[in-house]
Scaffold this motif. Structure first.
Motif, PDB file in Angstrom:
ATOM      1  N   ALA A  77       3.840  -8.868  10.413  1.00 30.80           N
ATOM      2  CA  ALA A  77       2.310  -9.480  10.189  1.00 30.80           C
ATOM      3  C   ALA A  77       2.156  -8.864   8.917  1.00 30.80           C
ATOM      4  CB  ALA A  77       1.853  -7.103  10.948  1.00 30.80           C
ATOM      5  N   LEU A  78       1.983  -9.885   7.978  1.00 29.30           N
ATOM      6  CA  LEU A  78       0.835  -9.785   7.676  1.00 29.30           C
ATOM      7  C   LEU A  78       0.162  -8.638   6.882  1.00 29.30           C
ATOM      8  CD1 LEU A  78       2.042 -11.753   4.778  1.00 29.30           C
ATOM      9  CD2 LEU A  78       0.639 -13.437   5.349  1.00 29.30           C
ATOM     10  N   GLY A  79       0.149  -8.028   6.364  1.00 22.57           N
ATOM     11  CA  GLY A  79      -0.547  -7.061   5.325  1.00 22.57           C
ATOM     12  C   GLY A  79      -0.618  -6.640   4.596  1.00 22.57           C
ATOM     13  N   LEU A  80      -1.809  -6.286   3.152  1.00 23.23           N
ATOM     14  CA  LEU A  80      -1.434  -5.584   2.086  1.00 23.23           C
ATOM     15  C   LEU A  80      -1.991  -4.402   2.227  1.00 23.23           C
ATOM     16  CD1 LEU A  80      -4.201  -8.329   0.561  1.00 23.23           C
ATOM     17  CD2 LEU A  80      -2.272  -8.507   0.817  1.00 23.23           C
ATOM     18  N   SER A  81      -0.898  -3.159   1.360  1.00 23.64           N
ATOM     19  CA  SER A  81      -0.855  -2.711   1.547  1.00 23.64           C
ATOM     20  C   SER A  81      -1.876  -1.446   0.804  1.00 23.64           C
ATOM     21  CB  SER A  81       0.331  -1.361   0.751  1.00 23.64           C
ATOM     22  OG  SER A  81       0.654  -2.078  -0.338  1.00 23.64           O
ATOM     23  N   GLY A  82      -2.823  -2.044  -0.355  1.00 24.07           N
ATOM     24  CA  GLY A  82      -3.484  -1.381  -0.872  1.00 24.07           C
ATOM     25  C   GLY A  82      -2.833  -0.802  -1.820  1.00 24.07           C
ATOM     26  N   MET A  83      -1.766  -0.676  -2.299  1.00 23.13           N
ATOM     27  CA  MET A  83      -1.129   0.393  -2.508  1.00 23.13           C
ATOM     28  C   MET A  83      -0.349  -1.114  -4.326  1.00 23.13           C
ATOM     29  SD  MET A  83       1.197   2.368  -1.323  1.00 23.13           S
ATOM     30  CE  MET A  83       2.588   1.175  -1.010  1.00 23.13           C
ATOM     31  N   SER A  84      -1.481  -1.082  -5.318  1.00 25.00           N
ATOM     32  CA  SER A  84      -1.004  -1.637  -6.626  1.00 25.00           C
ATOM     33  C   SER A  84       0.268  -2.993  -6.202  1.00 25.00           C
ATOM     34  CB  SER A  84       0.699  -1.111  -7.125  1.00 25.00           C
ATOM     35  OG  SER A  84       0.504  -1.219  -8.038  1.00 25.00           O
ATOM     36  N   TYR A  85       0.714  -3.528  -6.592  1.00 27.71           N
ATOM     37  CA  TYR A  85       1.675  -4.920  -6.195  1.00 27.71           C
ATOM     38  C   TYR A  85       2.080  -5.151  -5.247  1.00 27.71           C
ATOM     39  CZ  TYR A  85      -1.084  -6.540 -10.241  1.00 27.71           C
ATOM     40  OH  TYR A  85      -2.086  -7.290 -10.687  1.00 27.71           O
TER      41      TYR A  85
END
Lengths: 355, 348
Positions: A77-85
């Motif tokens: 899965a390619l997902g952005l965590s939403g936590m900083s970088y």
């Protein structure tokens, strides 16, 4: 020929001291290796020079052919965590290095706490020293020198300034399996899949692991995890395959700032102590070593860190203790409870009138 | 600035209060504040603690529900029934013996199935028998479960077929020998982990599970045995229920913030239902256990109470891994206590 035991030395050796926890001078010998085994190796991760490039993560994935996953360990899965970088999120079965990014701010009129709203500071006039209003040359110099510890305290190289009343700094730290002196995962593994290598590191044998998952629950750092589609558990091996060929682990090789240092553990410890002393002398009060103390709950770590804030800020437990330390007390309780069951049953039988 | 026990040094705090990194633990509010001591939670003060974006520190166990709670329940019921069966056999109670042996045999075979099904690689179950490690409760448990399920299963099988009465007695005795350890080792199995709410109760969980096992085993055998022969079942069930409730009370109240998951959310509901079932079941056994209907009703309640206890304890541990506060706050308090101790010895 000595057999290599995957059991904790605690119950195999005559001396009960320091076998389940506490300092252990030679972990490999305790596991059954002959005297001529290599010295214990480790990682010293100096987070004060980490630039968050994630080269270690990439090198690790490449070398160990780890599959892709998102910050919750979901495969492919390619997902952005939403936590900083940080989109790696955590250590797990597919991420054996994890770079943490922490963005922190502080008001510059410390140590006095401010009770004003952010905007009020400016209107209050020029009584607050604005850190970037001083000598611009020295500020620039400080920014230029990543390794200048004085700058780290005065003007953190990981720090930018967003206003007169606030400083922002970045903490970056590459986390990894700690290869504990007393490894909970190793102690509880019921198949012997986890074992202590001749280098003093802890490695899973993929052809033995039956996926019972006990190590996952036993790790006080939350490092080892199960690959759901595979069933077995995976973690950092400190590149056991590379070590046996005389190479350094992939992450340490890839690190461009020597934040990740690989070597003999005693040498690394000396180096870390010296680095800490330098930083302290230069006024970096918050610098501390984590996992360096042999008297901590896991007998010291094979992979230890220099941190610039409390461990929990980086997602590390502040005082981890190997669960097996309390195991003798648990077995005693279980024995008593089992005896109690027999006692109750006997009483119940004897106390009942025969038909 | 950042008060509480874990202030970041030098005033650094999460920029713009990043997502849930500085958290407050909610004070527990209990409606039954003035009630009896039971169920009362030790108040946990508001403490601020730091974490990495609120993410958990220890990993959540990959053990599956309902496999593992069912394994705990069946193993416990089988273990206590085996002890009861062997003793009933020696004191000549044929029906109770038969019922206990069938319960022990059935429970043990089913528990083996659940244990194997829970493995990530079930086909490699036999790898458990490669080594024997006292430091691994699962390894020790394997060497308890294997002889127990063999003996109890064989005894139950010949009991059904009616062959070899002497072998039956021997098999029953072997099963009884391993029955107690089988029922209590599971407490160590859960406690010997980094899971905060399990590890905190590490000396109490074996007693919870032992008591719960007797309540379940006594309850189940009581249901299928004629009431005039089921006296031992009733006594064991009531005693087990009392031990379970008493030990569980300590687990739920002795460990500060690590006891909290036993009161909240789904695990909290499981625990409340478990306590209600166990208490009512034990009471009903005393009052109406000598009637057929009473025995069935109370036996069912006791077994249900035991099963719910296993689910409650299991899920409470799972919940305690998901919030970093259960890791950070107790460890911070431990460090602070050590520091105090240290400084006091220095001043002396």
């Amino acid at each position: 020929m000595t057999s290599i035991s995957s059991a904790s030395p605690g119950l195999a050796m005559p001396d009960p001291k320091n076998r389940l926890f506490g300092p252990l001078p030679d972990v490999s010998a305790e596991a059954g290796y002959e005297e001529d085994h290599p010295k214990r190796v480790g990682f010293f991760t100096d987070t004060s020079v980490c630039i968050g490039c994630k080269a270690c993560e990439v090198a690790c994935k490449e070398w160990n052919t780890l599959p892709m996953d998102d910050s919750h360990g979901e495969r492919d899965a390619l997902g952005l965590s939403g936590m900083s970088y940080d989109n790696t999120g955590m250590l797990g079965a597919n991420s054996w290095r994890h770079v943490a990014f922490i963005e922190q701010s502080r008001a510059v009129d410390l140590p006095m706490p401010t009770h004003r709203r952010p905007g009020d500071d400016r209107s209050a006039g020029g009584d607050l020293p604005a850190p970037d209003s001083g000598d611009l040359d020295s500020t620039a110099k400080a920014q230029a020198s990543v390794l200048n510890a004085e700058a780290l305290s005065e003007f953190d190289p990981q720090t930018g300034q967003t206003g007169a009343d606030k400083q922002i700094r970045w903490l970056m730290s590459s986390d990894v399996c700690k290869h504990c002196t007393h490894a909970g995962c190793l102690d509880v593994c019921p198949t012997g899949a986890l074992f202590r290598t001749e280098f003093g590191t802890v490695v899973v044998q993929g052809d033995i692991c039956n996926g019972c998952g006990y190590c996952v629950a036993a790790c006080p750092y939350g490092v080892i995890d199960q690959r759901k589609d595979d069933g077995r558990v995976f973690k950092c091996t400190m590149c056991y395959d590379r070590l046996t060929d005389g190479l350094q682990p992939a992450c340490a090789t890839a690190c461009p700032t020597q934040s990740i240092q690989f070597g003999d553990l005693d040498e690394l410890q000396e180096r870390a102590d010296a680095r800490l002393a330098t930083l302290k002398a230069q006024g970096v009060e918050t610098a501390r070593l984590y996992g360096r103390d042999e008297n901590d709950g896991v007998g010291g770590d094979g992979a230890f860190f220099l941190l610039l804030d409390e461990p929990e800020v980086y997602g590390l437990p502040p005082d981890p203790i190997v669960t097996t330390r309390d195991l003798p007390a648990m077995w005693k309780a279980a024995g008593k409870a089992a005896a109690m069951m027999v006692g109750v049953a006997v009483t119940a039988i004897l106390g009942s009138r025969r038909r | 600035m950042t008060g509480g026990i874990t202030s970041p040094d030098a005033g650094w705090r999460q920029a713009d209060r990043g997502p849930a990194t500085q958290q407050k633990t909610g004070k527990k509010r209990r409606k039954r504040g003035g009630g009896r001591g039971r169920g009362e939670v030790a108040m946990v003060d508001d403490v601020e603690f730091t974490s990495y974006y609120g993410r958990q520190i220890v990993k959540t166990p990959v053990w599956k529900s309902p496999d593992v709670p069912l394994y705990l329940f069946l193993g416990g019921a089988a273990g206590s029934s085996a002890i009861l069966g062997a003793l009933a056999d020696f004191t000549d109670r044929p029906t109770l013996t038969k019922v206990s042996r069938l319960t022990a045999g059935g429970g043990s075979i089913l528990s083996v199935v659940f244990l194997i099904h829970d493995l990530g690689r079930p086909s490699r179950f036999l790898h458990m028998l490669r080594v024997f490690k006292l430091t691994s409760p699962l390894s020790v448990g394997t060497y308890i479960l294997a002889p127990f399920s063999a003996a109890a299963g064989a005894t139950a099988a010949v009991e059904l077929l009616g062959w070899f009465p002497r072998l039956k007695r021997f098999g029953g005795a072997v099963a009884a020998l391993f029955g107690g350890p089988l029922a209590t080792y599971t407490g160590v199995l859960l406690a010997n982990t980094a899971v905060p709410s399990w590890h905190a109760a590490h000396t109490q969980l074996p007693f919870v599970f032992g008591g719960s096992a007797m309540a379940a085993g006594g309850g189940i055998t009581m249901m299928f045995t004629p009431v005039d022969e089921a006296g031992p079942s009733r006594k064991m069930a009531v005693a087990g229920a009392a031990i379970e409730l008493a030990a569980m009370h300590k687990v739920e109240n002795d460990h500060g913030i690590e006891s909290e998951p036993y009161h909240e959310g789904r695990p909290g509901k499981f625990m409340q239902a478990a306590k209600a079932c166990t208490a009512v079941g034990a009471g009903l056994t005393v009052v109406a256990g000598r009637t057929r209907a009473g025995a069935i009703a109370s036996g069912t309640l006791l077994a249900a109470g035991s099963l719910l206890t296993r689910f409650g304890v299991f899920e409470a541990g799972i919940a305690s891994t998901k919030d970093p506060k259960y890791v950070v706050i107790p460890q911070r308090e431990r460090l602070a206590a050590q520091q105090n101790e240290h400084s006091s010895t220095i001043t002396r």
